[in-house]
Design a protein around this motif. Structure first.
Motif, PDB file in Angstrom:
ATOM      1  N   VAL A 381     -57.904  35.833   4.559  1.00 37.45           N
ATOM      2  CA  VAL A 381     -58.728  35.559   5.742  1.00 37.45           C
ATOM      3  C   VAL A 381     -57.874  35.711   6.991  1.00 37.45           C
ATOM      4  CG1 VAL A 381     -59.991  33.758   6.990  1.00 37.45           C
ATOM      5  CG2 VAL A 381     -60.297  34.000   4.526  1.00 37.45           C
ATOM      6  N   VAL A 382     -58.461  36.297   8.025  1.00 33.79           N
ATOM      7  CA  VAL A 382     -57.807  36.377   9.330  1.00 33.79           C
ATOM      8  C   VAL A 382     -58.631  35.579  10.332  1.00 33.79           C
ATOM      9  CG1 VAL A 382     -57.239  37.893  11.252  1.00 33.79           C
ATOM     10  CG2 VAL A 382     -56.653  38.590   8.932  1.00 33.79           C
ATOM     11  N   LEU A 383     -57.971  34.760  11.105  1.00 27.39           N
ATOM     12  CA  LEU A 383     -58.636  33.982  12.147  1.00 27.39           C
ATOM     13  C   LEU A 383     -58.163  34.496  13.498  1.00 27.39           C
ATOM     14  CD1 LEU A 383     -57.897  31.951   9.594  1.00 27.39           C
ATOM     15  CD2 LEU A 383     -59.087  30.306  11.049  1.00 27.39           C
ATOM     16  N   ILE A 384     -59.066  34.941  14.332  1.00 29.27           N
ATOM     17  CA  ILE A 384     -58.725  35.524  15.632  1.00 29.27           C
ATOM     18  C   ILE A 384     -59.176  34.577  16.736  1.00 29.27           C
ATOM     19  CG2 ILE A 384     -58.996  37.494  17.173  1.00 29.27           C
ATOM     20  CD1 ILE A 384     -59.678  39.170  14.669  1.00 29.27           C
ATOM     21  N   LEU A 385     -58.214  34.218  17.581  1.00 31.56           N
ATOM     22  CA  LEU A 385     -58.477  33.251  18.646  1.00 31.56           C
ATOM     23  C   LEU A 385     -58.032  33.838  19.972  1.00 31.56           C
ATOM     24  CD1 LEU A 385     -59.463  30.352  19.135  1.00 31.56           C
ATOM     25  CD2 LEU A 385     -57.129  29.572  18.797  1.00 31.56           C
ATOM     26  N   GLY A 386     -59.038  34.195  20.849  1.00 30.59           N
ATOM     27  CA  GLY A 386     -58.761  34.723  22.178  1.00 30.59           C
ATOM     28  C   GLY A 386     -59.344  33.806  23.237  1.00 30.59           C
ATOM     29  N   GLU A 387     -59.348  34.292  24.482  1.00 30.96           N
ATOM     30  CA  GLU A 387     -59.855  33.480  25.588  1.00 30.96           C
ATOM     31  C   GLU A 387     -61.334  33.140  25.400  1.00 30.96           C
ATOM     32  OE1 GLU A 387     -58.074  32.172  27.834  1.00 30.96           O
ATOM     33  OE2 GLU A 387     -56.191  33.286  27.790  1.00 30.96           O
ATOM     34  N   ASP A 388     -62.140  34.119  24.949  1.00 26.75           N
ATOM     35  CA  ASP A 388     -63.584  33.879  24.779  1.00 26.75           C
ATOM     36  C   ASP A 388     -63.828  32.829  23.706  1.00 26.75           C
ATOM     37  OD1 ASP A 388     -64.069  35.751  26.695  1.00 26.75           O
ATOM     38  OD2 ASP A 388     -64.543  37.380  25.283  1.00 26.75           O
ATOM     39  N   GLU A 389     -63.133  32.963  22.574  1.00 29.80           N
ATOM     40  CA  GLU A 389     -63.310  31.992  21.497  1.00 29.80           C
ATOM     41  C   GLU A 389     -62.872  30.597  21.948  1.00 29.80           C
ATOM     42  OE1 GLU A 389     -63.188  35.949  19.713  1.00 29.80           O
ATOM     43  OE2 GLU A 389     -61.776  34.902  21.050  1.00 29.80           O
ATOM     44  N   LEU A 390     -61.770  30.546  22.690  1.00 27.25           N
ATOM     45  CA  LEU A 390     -61.263  29.263  23.159  1.00 27.25           C
ATOM     46  C   LEU A 390     -62.265  28.581  24.085  1.00 27.25           C
ATOM     47  CD1 LEU A 390     -58.860  27.336  23.048  1.00 27.25           C
ATOM     48  CD2 LEU A 390     -57.846  28.575  24.972  1.00 27.25           C
ATOM     49  N   ALA A 391     -62.914  29.396  24.936  1.00 26.93           N
ATOM     50  CA  ALA A 391     -63.912  28.844  25.872  1.00 26.93           C
ATOM     51  C   ALA A 391     -65.087  28.223  25.125  1.00 26.93           C
ATOM     52  CB  ALA A 391     -64.405  29.941  26.813  1.00 26.93           C
ATOM     53  N   ASN A 392     -65.373  28.735  23.934  1.00 29.63           N
ATOM     54  CA  ASN A 392     -66.489  28.213  23.127  1.00 29.63           C
ATOM     55  C   ASN A 392     -66.030  27.246  22.036  1.00 29.63           C
ATOM     56  OD1 ASN A 392     -68.530  29.738  24.454  1.00 29.63           O
ATOM     57  ND2 ASN A 392     -67.829  31.567  23.330  1.00 29.63           N
ATOM     58  N   SER A 393     -64.738  26.844  22.076  1.00 29.83           N
ATOM     59  CA  SER A 393     -64.165  25.952  21.046  1.00 29.83           C
ATOM     60  C   SER A 393     -64.446  26.469  19.649  1.00 29.83           C
ATOM     61  CB  SER A 393     -64.735  24.527  21.201  1.00 29.83           C
ATOM     62  OG  SER A 393     -64.379  23.977  22.430  1.00 29.83           O
ATOM     63  N   SER A 394     -64.221  27.771  19.483  1.00 29.78           N
ATOM     64  CA  SER A 394     -64.497  28.401  18.196  1.00 29.78           C
ATOM     65  C   SER A 394     -63.421  29.430  17.871  1.00 29.78           C
ATOM     66  CB  SER A 394     -65.873  29.063  18.212  1.00 29.78           C
ATOM     67  OG  SER A 394     -65.919  30.061  19.217  1.00 29.78           O
ATOM     68  N   VAL A 395     -63.523  30.015  16.672  1.00 29.56           N
ATOM     69  CA  VAL A 395     -62.574  31.030  16.243  1.00 29.56           C
ATOM     70  C   VAL A 395     -63.296  32.046  15.367  1.00 29.56           C
ATOM     71  CG1 VAL A 395     -61.877  29.635  14.247  1.00 29.56           C
ATOM     72  CG2 VAL A 395     -60.344  31.416  15.086  1.00 29.56           C
ATOM     73  N   GLN A 396     -62.956  33.325  15.522  1.00 29.22           N
ATOM     74  CA  GLN A 396     -63.520  34.374  14.676  1.00 29.22           C
ATOM     75  C   GLN A 396     -62.794  34.370  13.327  1.00 29.22           C
ATOM     76  OE1 GLN A 396     -65.999  36.454  15.031  1.00 29.22           O
ATOM     77  NE2 GLN A 396     -66.530  36.307  17.212  1.00 29.22           N
ATOM     78  N   VAL A 397     -63.557  34.294  12.248  1.00 25.11           N
ATOM     79  CA  VAL A 397     -62.973  34.274  10.916  1.00 25.11           C
ATOM     80  C   VAL A 397     -63.478  35.489  10.149  1.00 25.11           C
ATOM     81  CG1 VAL A 397     -62.685  32.990   8.771  1.00 25.11           C
ATOM     82  CG2 VAL A 397     -62.869  31.768  10.944  1.00 25.11           C
ATOM     83  N   LYS A 398     -62.523  36.299   9.654  1.00 24.78           N
ATOM     84  CA  LYS A 398     -62.877  37.530   8.949  1.00 24.78           C
ATOM     85  C   LYS A 398     -62.339  37.491   7.527  1.00 24.78           C
ATOM     86  CE  LYS A 398     -62.627  42.582   9.325  1.00 24.78           C
ATOM     87  NZ  LYS A 398     -62.142  43.722  10.133  1.00 24.78           N
ATOM     88  N   LEU A 399     -63.216  37.699   6.542  1.00 20.57           N
ATOM     89  CA  LEU A 399     -62.820  37.794   5.149  1.00 20.57           C
ATOM     90  C   LEU A 399     -62.449  39.240   4.861  1.00 20.57           C
ATOM     91  CD1 LEU A 399     -62.638  35.925   2.640  1.00 20.57           C
ATOM     92  CD2 LEU A 399     -64.932  36.715   2.028  1.00 20.57           C
ATOM     93  N   LEU A 400     -61.180  39.516   4.640  1.00 17.05           N
ATOM     94  CA  LEU A 400     -60.701  40.894   4.588  1.00 17.05           C
ATOM     95  C   LEU A 400     -61.248  41.672   3.396  1.00 17.05           C
ATOM     96  CD1 LEU A 400     -56.980  40.563   5.755  1.00 17.05           C
ATOM     97  CD2 LEU A 400     -59.009  41.144   7.076  1.00 17.05           C
ATOM     98  N   ALA A 401     -61.536  41.020   2.289  1.00 17.86           N
ATOM     99  CA  ALA A 401     -62.016  41.728   1.103  1.00 17.86           C
ATOM    100  C   ALA A 401     -63.377  42.371   1.324  1.00 17.86           C
ATOM    101  CB  ALA A 401     -62.077  40.773  -0.081  1.00 17.86           C
TER     102      ALA A 401
END
Length: 426
Positions: A381-401
């Motif tokens: 799993v990759v979790l991507i945290l940028g300015e937009d995600e931070l503003a929404n108190s969230s994180v993008q989570v991607k299942l690589l498989a």
């Protein structure tokens, strides 16, 4: 540049996971058989080894690392584990425990000054077990079964068990006289060590590496021909128990082992793989009734074995049996910017507290470079945290498989990612 001393090695991360896997198998197997771990000092008083291992053995005469401390006491880095374990058994009065035998195992570095060969080092890691306090031949079979189980669980298939009986003192004395009569007329054809051993310990001649091909070796008197009734009966019982456990074995009358404390059952486990090399022994052991008394304790018969972890791994390589690397990361956190990086550290903490193996980038690289790092680490799993995600108190989570991607609240990261990984593994 300073390098490691000759006969030692560095075990780097790309190899250490194999060691950990084997060590886990060993600990699990010992637990199943109810053997408990003992940890003894790396150095002992030299007298312990000269009295137990035997002053005519190659180990004591040629291979020990011995030194004097500041109190002028002679100390030796342990060359094997049985002597230390028996010393602890006597010193801590384990013979007084109500349940005998006391079943112990050890795993750690040993030291012998010998010529380095494939799988043989001057500092090596040895696993061994000792069952002390019983003369039951069923214990001999159990000890052998444990060793065979470890090898099979590790993935070895091409191995064989070789067995012999060294008999009791009466049998050994009769055999000793026969050996002296056999070798004495031509002892000058043998090496100096063998000549010295003729009167002191002629059985050691059979263990000589230099003269192993001498014609007298092949026709030397066999100890099994000199076993008295008690010793022969004992050996038959050991074989009966091994048969009951479906453990195949070969009898080798010349198998004597390299240590003086052995009597009755002696055994070795060998690799039969064609790619393993000339020295095929993986593990060896036997019964040592009398050793506890030699070290100051009461009559407490014992038996054990020792195996080299290095040679186990070498045998796996020879059989092309791979140990799977389970050290890959579950989740990789990617932060894009300074503020997201602070939040990413908190995400990493939540993941780790949830038991998720996790890592992140510490070089402030671009997104593409960080994704490559996640691939190299085989992240699930990759979790991507940028300015937009931070503003929404969230994180993008991607299942690589599968490429599946979802937005998760920062407060739910640990549980959600743990669930995603569990579902992906099913």
């Amino acid at each position: 540049m300073i390098k490691v001393p000759r006969g030692t090695q560095d075990i780097l991360p790309e190899q250490s996971y194999k060691w950990q896997a084997v060590e886990n198998i060993i600990r699990q197997t010992c637990n199943v058989y109810q053997y408990k771990e003992i940890r003894t000092p790396i150095f002992e008083h030299t007298e312990l080894f000269t009295r137990s291992v035997g002053d005519t053995t190659d180990i004591v005469q040629k291979e020990m690392y011995t030194f004097e401390d500041r109190g002028n006491r002679s100390l030796t880095l342990r060359p094997e584990g049985t002597a230390s374990t028996v010393r602890a058994y006597v010193e801590h009065k384990l013979f007084g425990q109500p349940d005998q035998p006391v079943k112990l195992y050890y795993m750690g570095p040993m030291f012998r000054y010998e010529r380095q060969q494939a799988g043989r080092y001057r500092q090596f890691v040895q696993f061994g077990i000792e069952a002390i306090g019983s003369a039951d031949p069923a214990v001999d079979a159990e000890v052998i079964a444990l060793a065979m189980d470890v090898y099979k669980k590790a993935g070895l298939k091409e191995i064989k068990l070789v067995l012999n009986s060294l008999g009791d003192s009466e049998s050994r004395n009769a055999h000793k006289e026969a050996l002296v009569a056999h070798f004495a007329p031509r002892i000058d054809e043998f090496c100096g060590d063998c000549q010295n051993r003729l009167e002191k310990n002629p059985l050691r001649i059979l263990d000589c590496k230099r003269d192993r091909n001498h014609e007298l070796m092949a026709i030397a008197p066999k100890l099994t021909d000199y076993l008295n009734e008690e010793s022969a009966t004992y050996f038959e019982k050991v074989k009966t128990y091994l048969d009951a456990l479906d453990i195949a074995y070969e009898i080798d009358p010349n198998l004597v082992r390299g240590l003086d404390y052995y009597n009755h059952t002696a055994f070795e486990i060998m690799s039969t793989s064609s790619g393993f090399g000339a020295i095929t022994t993986l593990a060896g052991g036997g019964r040592y009734n009398g050793l506890v008394e030699e070290l100051g304790g009461p009559s407490s018969p014992g038996i054990g074995f020792a195996m080299s972890i290095e040679r186990l791994l070498l045998a796996l390589e020879a059989e092309k049996s791979e140990i799977e690397d389970h050290s890959s990361v579950d989740a990789y956190v990617i932060a894009l910017g300074d503020e997201p990086k602070i939040a990413a550290m908190k995400v990493l903490k939540d993941l780790r507290q949830a038991g998720v193996s996790s890592d992140m980038d510490y070089a402030d690289r671009k997104l593409k470079a960080q994704m490559k790092s996640a691939d190299r680490k085989k992240a699930k799993v990759v979790l991507i945290l940028g300015e937009d995600e931070l503003a929404n108190s969230s994180v993008q989570v991607k299942l690589l498989a599968t490429g599946e991607q979802q937005l998760i609240s920062l407060g739910e990261v640990g549980n959600k990612v743990q669930q995603m990984i569990r579902e992906e593994q099913q």
